[in-house]
Design an enzyme around this catalytic site. Structure first.
Site, PDB file in Angstrom:
ATOM      1  N   PHE A  55     -54.171 -72.683 -34.152  1.00 25.86           N
ATOM      2  CA  PHE A  55     -53.914 -73.726 -34.447  1.00 25.86           C
ATOM      3  C   PHE A  55     -54.027 -73.834 -36.095  1.00 25.86           C
ATOM      4  O   PHE A  55     -54.081 -74.738 -36.502  1.00 25.86           O
ATOM      5  CB  PHE A  55     -55.421 -74.840 -34.647  1.00 25.86           C
ATOM      6  CG  PHE A  55     -55.738 -75.668 -33.409  1.00 25.86           C
ATOM      7  CD1 PHE A  55     -55.876 -76.807 -32.149  1.00 25.86           C
ATOM      8  CD2 PHE A  55     -56.333 -74.063 -32.618  1.00 25.86           C
ATOM      9  CE1 PHE A  55     -55.692 -76.720 -31.285  1.00 25.86           C
ATOM     10  CE2 PHE A  55     -56.984 -74.892 -31.201  1.00 25.86           C
ATOM     11  CZ  PHE A  55     -56.792 -76.461 -30.638  1.00 25.86           C
ATOM     12  N   HIS A  56     -52.443 -73.086 -36.342  1.00 24.28           N
ATOM     13  CA  HIS A  56     -51.963 -72.994 -37.647  1.00 24.28           C
ATOM     14  C   HIS A  56     -50.353 -72.317 -36.718  1.00 24.28           C
ATOM     15  O   HIS A  56     -49.988 -71.801 -35.380  1.00 24.28           O
ATOM     16  CB  HIS A  56     -52.090 -71.788 -37.992  1.00 24.28           C
ATOM     17  CG  HIS A  56     -52.859 -71.025 -37.999  1.00 24.28           C
ATOM     18  ND1 HIS A  56     -54.439 -70.421 -37.389  1.00 24.28           N
ATOM     19  CD2 HIS A  56     -52.052 -69.457 -37.464  1.00 24.28           C
ATOM     20  CE1 HIS A  56     -54.270 -69.112 -36.850  1.00 24.28           C
ATOM     21  NE2 HIS A  56     -52.590 -68.717 -36.830  1.00 24.28           N
ATOM     22  N   ALA A  57     -50.070 -72.279 -38.046  1.00 23.58           N
ATOM     23  CA  ALA A  57     -48.480 -71.596 -37.929  1.00 23.58           C
ATOM     24  C   ALA A  57     -48.305 -70.477 -39.538  1.00 23.58           C
ATOM     25  O   ALA A  57     -49.186 -70.291 -39.995  1.00 23.58           O
ATOM     26  CB  ALA A  57     -47.149 -72.375 -37.399  1.00 23.58           C
TER      27      ALA A  57
END
Ligand code: T46
Length: 143
Positions: A55-57
């Site tokens: 749940f991140h980049a």
């Protein structure tokens, strides 16, 4: 070897497997089998039932993800398209470039997800808010 371009900055690759009567071996060399200099290795294991991760980049980081035991799914999103890939064999890897949101789930019991990374750990490289990620992609589309 490229199996499938999942997104412009994310692709599924096959490893070269050395197999004999004893079993199988995969060797990954920096800047050869893996297309960047490997600066860090980490792995996820003992993942709780039903747990999700990611749940991140990343702004700059490249990663090479291999499910060396078990299976999991990885959803990748570049703010234009969202795809889900199942990693369920140690002879395949997902190359995730910068500017790709990722979500990992459906970890089978006993799974080990190993990740080779192009840079040391740096929290400043993370975008952990999806709206901020989408805004960053609109400002800078994938190269
Ligand atoms: C990614 C996906 C696939 C460290 O101290 N060093 C490290 O190298 C890493 C990766 C994490 N950490 C610490 C930072 C957090 O306090 O470990 C904790 C858990 O990290 P995080 O919540 O970012 O873990 P995941 O599984 O959500 O994401 C990880 C990677 O961080 C990320 O780069 O792409 O796996």
């Amino acid at each position: 070897m490229l199996i499938e371009q999942i997104l412009p900055n994310c692709a599924l690759h096959a490893h070269r497997v050395v197999e004999d009567q004893r079993g199988c071996l995969v060797a990954l060399e920096s800047e050869a089998d893996v297309p960047f200099r490997i600066e860090r290795v980490y792995y996820l294991f003992d993942t709780a039932r039903g747990a999700t991760r990611g749940f991140h980049a990343h702004r700059e980081l490249q990663q090479w993800a291999v499910c060396v035991a078990g299976a999991c799914t990885i959803t990748v999103d570049d703010a234009s398209e969202r795809r889900t890939v199942t990693l369920d064999t140690p002879d395949k890897a997902l190359h995730i470039g910068p500017g790709v949101w990722r979500e990992m789930r459906d970890f089978a019991p006993g799974s080990v997800l190993m990740v080779l990374a192009s840079q040391p750990y740096n929290e400043a490289d993370y975008i952990r808010d999806f709206d901020e990620f989408v805004a960053s992609r609109r400002a800078k589309p994938p190269q």
